[in-house]
Design a protein around this motif. Structure first.
Motif, mmCIF file in Angstrom:
data_model
loop_
_atom_site.group_PDB
_atom_site.id
_atom_site.type_symbol
_atom_site.label_atom_id
_atom_site.label_comp_id
_atom_site.label_asym_id
_atom_site.label_seq_id
_atom_site.Cartn_x
_atom_site.Cartn_y
_atom_site.Cartn_z
ATOM 1 N N THR A 238 86.451 11.465 -7.396
ATOM 2 C CA THR A 238 86.144 10.062 -7.111
ATOM 3 C C THR A 238 85.462 9.925 -5.761
ATOM 4 O O THR A 238 84.452 9.214 -5.629
ATOM 5 C CB THR A 238 87.438 9.225 -7.133
ATOM 6 N N VAL B 172 87.163 2.576 0.452
ATOM 7 C CA VAL B 172 87.542 2.141 -0.900
ATOM 8 C C VAL B 172 87.759 3.359 -1.791
ATOM 9 O O VAL B 172 88.708 3.399 -2.589
ATOM 10 C CB VAL B 172 86.460 1.200 -1.481
ATOM 11 N N LEU C 227 91.229 4.344 -3.707
ATOM 12 C CA LEU C 227 91.244 4.571 -5.148
ATOM 13 C C LEU C 227 91.731 5.982 -5.487
ATOM 14 O O LEU C 227 92.451 6.171 -6.468
ATOM 15 C CB LEU C 227 89.853 4.349 -5.741
ATOM 16 N N LEU D 183 95.514 6.038 -5.114
ATOM 17 C CA LEU D 183 96.106 5.346 -6.264
ATOM 18 C C LEU D 183 96.004 6.192 -7.527
ATOM 19 O O LEU D 183 96.933 6.205 -8.345
ATOM 20 C CB LEU D 183 95.438 3.992 -6.464
ATOM 21 N N ASP D 184 94.883 6.890 -7.711
ATOM 22 C CA ASP D 184 94.734 7.786 -8.858
ATOM 23 C C ASP D 184 95.809 8.863 -8.859
ATOM 24 O O ASP D 184 96.413 9.145 -9.898
ATOM 25 C CB ASP D 184 93.360 8.466 -8.849
#
Length: 137
Positions: A49, A97, A101, A104-105
């Motif tokens: 990501t 950001v 993310l 959180l992943d």
């Protein structure tokens, strides 16, 4: 040496070899092991990501998309002309950001892996597990 080879060859020709099929049944997944594996998969997805966001931002910045959006917003038809997209979508903000993310992943994928292992263990008590058959062919 040749006598041994000849005896083994003669023995293998007289006795037909039967191939046994192996059937295995998976009846239990270790929750902690599954969680560790899911955590590693989550870390890999998080790294991917971050790299994708960086490459996407570099591509958009290098192609001048942000300047084109600024020019479009500065026109009389759409906006007031006071908005500067390039100052809002900086590389630092995009990476912040992406890191949020990615974290959180990792958390979500780890929890989903643990819950999936628990659900599989409960389901195997009711159904009996998955069967795998292996044959030598």
């Amino acid at each position: 040496m040749t006598a041994i080879t000849d005896r083994l060859r003669a023995k293998s020709q007289t006795e037909p070899q039967t191939a046994a099929q192996i059937r295995l049944r998976v009846v239990h997944l270790g929750v902690w092991t599954t969680t560790k594996l899911a955590f590693l998969i989550g870390v890999i997805v998080g790294i991917i990501t971050i790299v994708v966001v960086y490459l996407l931002w570099q591509t958009l910045h290098g192609s001048g998309i942000f300047d084109q959006i600024d020019a479009l917003l500065a026109s009389d038809q759409i906006g007031s002309g006071k908005t500067n997209v390039a100052s809002i979508l900086t590389l630092g903000r995009a990476m912040q950001v992406a890191v949020v993310l990615a974290v959180l992943d990792v958390v979500v994928i780890s929890v989903v892996g643990a819950v999936a292992a628990i659900c599989y263990n409960v389901a195997t008590k009711l159904v009996g597990g998955l069967f795998f058959g292996f044959s030598p062919r």
